[in-house]
Design a protein around this motif. Structure first.
Motif, mmCIF file in Angstrom:
data_model
loop_
_atom_site.group_PDB
_atom_site.id
_atom_site.type_symbol
_atom_site.label_atom_id
_atom_site.label_comp_id
_atom_site.label_asym_id
_atom_site.label_seq_id
_atom_site.Cartn_x
_atom_site.Cartn_y
_atom_site.Cartn_z
ATOM 1 N N LEU A 239 0.834 -1.203 0.000
ATOM 2 C CA LEU A 239 0.000 0.000 0.000
ATOM 3 C C LEU A 239 0.870 1.255 0.000
ATOM 4 O O LEU A 239 0.643 2.193 -0.773
ATOM 5 C CB LEU A 239 -0.924 -0.012 1.224
ATOM 6 N N THR A 242 2.463 1.719 -3.380
ATOM 7 C CA THR A 242 1.507 2.221 -4.367
ATOM 8 C C THR A 242 1.274 3.719 -4.180
ATOM 9 O O THR A 242 1.214 4.483 -5.149
ATOM 10 C CB THR A 242 0.155 1.488 -4.239
ATOM 11 N N MET A 243 1.148 4.122 -2.906
ATOM 12 C CA MET A 243 0.933 5.551 -2.641
ATOM 13 C C MET A 243 2.115 6.378 -3.123
ATOM 14 O O MET A 243 1.944 7.442 -3.729
ATOM 15 C CB MET A 243 0.708 5.780 -1.137
ATOM 16 N N LYS A 245 4.164 5.586 -5.503
ATOM 17 C CA LYS A 245 4.177 5.557 -6.967
ATOM 18 C C LYS A 245 3.197 6.592 -7.523
ATOM 19 O O LYS A 245 3.521 7.343 -8.446
ATOM 20 C CB LYS A 245 3.810 4.160 -7.454
ATOM 21 N N CYS A 246 1.994 6.647 -6.922
ATOM 22 C CA CYS A 246 0.987 7.611 -7.370
ATOM 23 C C CYS A 246 1.509 9.038 -7.210
ATOM 24 O O CYS A 246 1.320 9.881 -8.097
ATOM 25 C CB CYS A 246 -0.297 7.462 -6.567
ATOM 26 N N ASP A 249 3.954 9.701 -9.912
ATOM 27 C CA ASP A 249 3.237 9.862 -11.191
ATOM 28 C C ASP A 249 2.670 11.265 -11.317
ATOM 29 O O ASP A 249 2.817 11.921 -12.348
ATOM 30 C CB ASP A 249 2.098 8.839 -11.274
ATOM 31 N N LEU A 250 2.027 11.709 -10.199
ATOM 32 C CA LEU A 250 1.406 13.038 -10.233
ATOM 33 C C LEU A 250 2.457 14.119 -10.458
ATOM 34 O O LEU A 250 2.235 15.076 -11.208
ATOM 35 C CB LEU A 250 0.649 13.292 -8.935
ATOM 36 N N PHE A 253 3.309 14.100 -14.113
ATOM 37 C CA PHE A 253 2.281 14.761 -14.925
ATOM 38 C C PHE A 253 2.420 16.282 -14.814
ATOM 39 O O PHE A 253 2.253 17.004 -15.788
ATOM 40 C CB PHE A 253 0.877 14.354 -14.455
ATOM 41 N N ASN A 269 -2.475 18.075 -6.167
ATOM 42 C CA ASN A 269 -2.759 16.704 -5.736
ATOM 43 C C ASN A 269 -1.489 15.946 -5.345
ATOM 44 O O ASN A 269 -1.522 15.108 -4.445
ATOM 45 C CB ASN A 269 -3.505 15.956 -6.833
ATOM 46 N N LYS A 272 -0.884 16.875 -1.914
ATOM 47 C CA LYS A 272 -1.829 16.179 -1.032
ATOM 48 C C LYS A 272 -1.363 14.743 -0.778
ATOM 49 O O LYS A 272 -1.408 14.236 0.340
ATOM 50 C CB LYS A 272 -3.216 16.145 -1.673
ATOM 51 N N MET A 273 -0.907 14.074 -1.845
ATOM 52 C CA MET A 273 -0.429 12.699 -1.712
ATOM 53 C C MET A 273 0.754 12.648 -0.768
ATOM 54 O O MET A 273 0.850 11.754 0.087
ATOM 55 C CB MET A 273 0.001 12.138 -3.081
ATOM 56 N N GLN A 275 1.446 14.663 1.606
ATOM 57 C CA GLN A 275 0.917 14.886 2.956
ATOM 58 C C GLN A 275 0.333 13.578 3.504
ATOM 59 O O GLN A 275 0.587 13.204 4.656
ATOM 60 C CB GLN A 275 -0.167 15.961 2.841
ATOM 61 N N ALA A 276 -0.428 12.874 2.660
ATOM 62 C CA ALA A 276 -1.036 11.606 3.078
ATOM 63 C C ALA A 276 0.035 10.590 3.425
ATOM 64 O O ALA A 276 -0.063 9.871 4.434
ATOM 65 C CB ALA A 276 -1.939 11.075 1.975
#
Lengths: 285, 65
Positions: A239, A242-243, A245-246, A249-250, A253, A269, A272-273, A275-276
């Motif tokens: 998990l 994956t976070m 990686k996202c 990716d962002l 982009f 975003n 935000k990721m 931060q998460a």
């Protein structure tokens, strides 16, 4: 009645008596007993031993002696629980040996400890240099408790300012191939969950020697068949990966897009990721 | 791979992360950990909505997909 039968009967009675007396006197460990408790224990054993092998003694005397030696320490212990001054009298007080890094020679002398004895006790605590000690106290039980100086204390997560997730005690849910229902219920999990997790690991429950679940609901197993390799739980690391990686990716982009509005959305975003991820990192580690 | 499909891939990853977080939040025993999982799930859900909007925008710009 032949004497050997008397010896057998006496032995059995005394064993039973001794067993219950020791049980009622408490379950303190031998090293935690004070002098008085140790001696009363020895006397109880001694009385039992003498009256076991000598059939000519009066058995009633044995019972009386044992009961007295039981009741007095028992009463002393109960009163000591209630009264602090009585406790100090019966159990003794602790003596400070080292304070503010300085050895108190008078206290050493009072307790009859030589410098060698002190050094030996310090070495028991893995301290080889007396100047590493901030504070040391001799407990009534005879052990030395040592507080090393701040810089010699082991490094903890608190010192490093690391945020750690709270962990509850793990529960043993499978023992010798059998499910233990009560520990499973303590984690508010059921047998269906267990079956699913075992299916994921691709093992049969009969083959599991020991299975433990932690408070995050991860299952760790040891199998009877040591040739089969069991994968470690991957859910949480996966998990987190994956976070990450996202998030990457962002960011990609954000750099790749030409559209100003989209760029702004991706950047926001990706923040935000991040931060998460920062929030959840201690819990997934 | 076009940008559109990349964003779609990321969008599906985000959805999977959200689902995993929801499972964990329901499974975990500690109250504090549960709160953190729910909080993070909320953030991820916001990100998911923004990405969903982007996916729609991109599919408009690339009508062949």
């Amino acid at each position: 009645m032949p004497e050997w039968i008397i010896v057998i009967l006496r032995s059995l009675t005394l064993i039973a008596l001794l067993f219950f007396m020791i049980k009622w006197l408490g379950t303190k460990q031998l090293s935690q007993l004070n002098i008085f408790e140790t001696i009363s224990g020895i006397v109880l054993g001694g009385i039992a031993a003498i009256h076991t092998i000598d059939p000519n003694t009066n058995f009633v005397y044995a019972a009386i002696g044992m009961i007295i030696w039981f009741i007095v320490p028992y009463g002393v212990e109960k009163i000591a629980l209630k009264s602090k001054s009585f406790r100090d009298f019966t159990e003794g007080k602790s003596t400070v040996f080292i304070q503010d890094g300085k050895i108190m020679e008078d206290n050493l002398k009072k307790e009859g400890y030589s410098t060698d004895d002190l050094l030996e006790k310090l070495r028991d605590n893995n301290i080889f240099l007396a100047s590493d000690v901030e504070f040391a106290v001799l407990e009534p039980s005879g052990s030395l408790s040592v507080l090393p100086k701040r810089e010699n204390l082991p490094l903890t997560a608190k010192d490093l300012g690391i945020n750690l997730s709270p962990k509850k005690e793990p529960q043993t849910v499978i023992m010798d191939g059998k499910v233990l229902l009560e520990p499973l219920a303590n984690l508010s999990l059921n047998t269906n969950w267990l079956e699913t997790e075992l299916d994921k690991l691709n093992v049969a429950i009969e083959n599991v020697f020991l299975g433990q679940a932690d408070s995050d609901g991860q299952l760790f197993v040891d199998l009877f068949d040591d040739h089969i390799a069991v994968p470690a739980p991957t859910e949480m690391p996966l998990l987190l990966a994956t976070m990450k990686k996202c998030q990457a990716d962002l960011e990609l982009f954000t750099l790749a897009t030409e559209n100003h509005e989209s760029k702004e959305i991706y950047r926001r975003n990706s923040e935000k990721m991040q931060q998460a991820i920062d929030l959840i990192y201690p819990y997934l580690k | 791979m076009t940008v559109g499909s990349q964003v779609k891939g990321c969008y599906s990853s985000i959805k999977s992360v959200e689902a995993s977080l929801e499972i964990l939040a329901n499974k975990v025993q500690d109250e504090q950990a549960k709160q953190v999982f729910e909080q993070v799930e909320q953030i991820i859900s916001d990100v998911k909505q923004d990405l969903h909007y982007q996916v729609i925008e991109l599919s408009k710009q690339e009508p062949q997909y």
